[in-house]
Design an enzyme around this catalytic site. Structure first.
Site, PDB file in Angstrom:
ATOM      1  N   SER A  36       0.828  -1.213   0.000  1.00  0.00           N
ATOM      2  CA  SER A  36       0.000   0.000   0.000  1.00  0.00           C
ATOM      3  C   SER A  36       0.859   1.259   0.000  1.00  0.00           C
ATOM      4  O   SER A  36       0.598   2.204  -0.753  1.00  0.00           O
ATOM      5  CB  SER A  36      -0.919   0.011   1.224  1.00  0.00           C
ATOM      6  N   ARG A  79       1.536   3.961  -3.338  1.00  0.00           N
ATOM      7  CA  ARG A  79       1.146   5.348  -3.076  1.00  0.00           C
ATOM      8  C   ARG A  79       2.362   6.269  -3.206  1.00  0.00           C
ATOM      9  O   ARG A  79       2.293   7.331  -3.829  1.00  0.00           O
ATOM     10  CB  ARG A  79       0.562   5.492  -1.662  1.00  0.00           C
ATOM     11  N   ARG A 132     -13.262  -6.548 -10.766  1.00  0.00           N
ATOM     12  CA  ARG A 132     -13.063  -5.742  -9.554  1.00  0.00           C
ATOM     13  C   ARG A 132     -13.605  -4.335  -9.804  1.00  0.00           C
ATOM     14  O   ARG A 132     -13.150  -3.638 -10.711  1.00  0.00           O
ATOM     15  CB  ARG A 132     -11.583  -5.708  -9.165  1.00  0.00           C
ATOM     16  N   ASP A 165      -7.317  -7.163   5.549  1.00  0.00           N
ATOM     17  CA  ASP A 165      -6.334  -8.107   5.007  1.00  0.00           C
ATOM     18  C   ASP A 165      -5.770  -9.002   6.103  1.00  0.00           C
ATOM     19  O   ASP A 165      -5.692 -10.224   5.960  1.00  0.00           O
ATOM     20  CB  ASP A 165      -5.199  -7.355   4.301  1.00  0.00           C
TER      21      ASP A 165
END
EC number: 2.5.1.19
Length: 426
Positions: A23, A27, A124, A314
């Site tokens: 993540s 980013r 998705r 997660d």
């Protein structure tokens, strides 16, 4: 199909340095691209998702230099928006952390950009993000099914204004919108519809934006205000924290079969919400010790929990397999967004847990797990989902061991996971 047999493990102990967060890596790469100046990212994750982002940035004219082991990246920022004089087609695999932010970022400049991916990516959802971008003036066309990739962006810049975005499916939609809002032509007010899932992931986004000099006004996660006229300035160096979701497997291993397992690269100073996974293990009875940049888990008899895990979706998957070693029935609640991840994780988890003998109730947004008296061995299907493979490695702690089908799917976030897992044994 490749298979990996994990024989029964009696005890684990050792120390693992966790690879960089997926993540944070993707980013930070995008913010460094939009920023003025050169940024050096260290502890960058070397995995499929990051490679898709890097390949796309190179195709878009971004210059960067990677270290030999791909974990240090020196990237020259564009000092503003991404534009292209020629039409570009970008293949993003099954990387949601690349597809959603790039879709938003490519509306800021000038050019024609087509975003495609693997077949699962076409299932998705991205419609809520696209609706918000269209409200701000973006021209986005779906090439197959409305609301899903592939899609084409005819970019002319993004206007300011008020916009709504759904918060109850994926925090990645809001993250993508937040990161591009400072480069819109006017101030942007983002109103969140419904309950915002995975709030800690939004905290990561806002913290990284602040590192690059941009301020977001957060009105209790219901409205976000981004004032016009801001720009991203490189902080020169960004250290990518270890991936807290990846840490969950080793901490669970310590809790189930410790010994003592220490993970480094995440700790009490982490900006990732998934470090709170350790709190759940503690509630189950594990002995947990926190440092600024490490967490230690020691074995202890585990008991079931009944918890809302929306804030750690997660890492919550690891609780589902750890539940097989806990006394009682574990309930993991408010996890609907498992269904729109790399696979429908709720259905997949229920199916595979039943294979080893667990009694499972699969709800629309929850899963209830009662362990069997004796765990059965089985061949575990992984659905091309890295987290399914890593979660079910916990079954090595059963007396019968376990077989993992397609173990290489961990390359999405943790290519040498099973090698690291084996290093704790003995």
């Amino acid at each position: 199909m490749k298979q990996l047999r994990l024989e029964p493990v009696v005890q684990v102990r050792g120390e693992i340095n966790i690879p960089g967060s997926k993540s944070i890596s993707n980013r930070a790469l995008l913010l460094a691209t939009l920023a003025q100046g050169t940024t050096t990212l260290t502890n960058l994750l070397d995995s499929d998702d990051i490679r898709h982002m890097l390949a796309s940035l190179k195709q878009l004219g971004v210059n960067y230099r990677l270290s030999q082991n791909n974990t240090v990246c020196e990237l020259d920022g564009l000092g503003g928006v991404i534009s292209s004089a020629s039409a570009q087609e970008l293949f993003l695999g099954n990387a949601g952390t690349a597809m959603r932010p790039l879709c938003a970022a490519l509306t800021l400049g000038q050019g024609e950009f087509t975003l495609t991916g693997e077949p699962r990516m076409e299932e998705r959802p991205i419609g809520d993000l696209v609706d918000a971008l269209r409200k701000l003036g973006a021209n986005v066309v779906y090439l197959k099914n409305d609301g899903f990739p592939p899609l084409t962006i005819n970019a002319t810049g993004l206007n300011g204004g008020d916009v709504e975005i759904a918060g109850d499916l994926s925090s990645q939609f809001l993250t993508a919108l937040l990161m591009v809002a400072p480069l819109a032509k006017g101030s942007v007010n983002i109103h969140v519809k419904g309950e915002l899932v995975s709030k800690p992931y939004i905290d990561i986004t806002i913290a990284l934006m602040a590192q690059f000099g941009v301020n977001v006004i957060n009105h209790d996660y219901a409205r976000f205000e981004i004032v016009a006229g801001q720009r991203y300035i490189s902080p020169c160096k960004v250290l990518v924290e270890g991936d807290a979701s990846s840490a969950s497997y080793f901490l669970a291993a310590g809790a189930i079969k410790g010994g003592e397992v220490k993970v480094t690269g995440v700790g009490r100073l982490s900006i990732q919400g998934d470090v709170k996974f350790a709190d759940v293990l503690e509630k189950m009875g594990a002995d947990i010790e926190w440092g600024d940049d490490y967490i230690i888990a020691r074995g202890s008899p585990l008991t079931a929990v009944d918890l809302d895990m929306n804030h750690i979706p997660d890492a919550a998957m690891t609780i589902a397999t750890a539940a097989l070693f806990a006394k009682g029935t574990t309930v993991i609640r408010n996890i609907y967004n498992w269904r729109i991840k790399e696979t429908d994780r709720l259905a997949a988890m229920a199916t595979e847990l039943r294979k080893v003998g667990a009694e499972v109730e699969e709800g629309n947004d929850y899963i209830k797990i009662t362990p069997p008296a004796v765990i059965n061995t089985a061949e575990i299907d992984t659905y091309n989902d890295h987290r399914m493979a890593m979660c079910f490695s916990m079954l090595a702690f059963a007396d019968c061991g376990i077989t993992i089908n397609d173990p290489d799917c961990t390359s999405k976030t943790f290519p040498d996971y099973f090698k690291q897992f084996a290093s704790l044994q003995g």
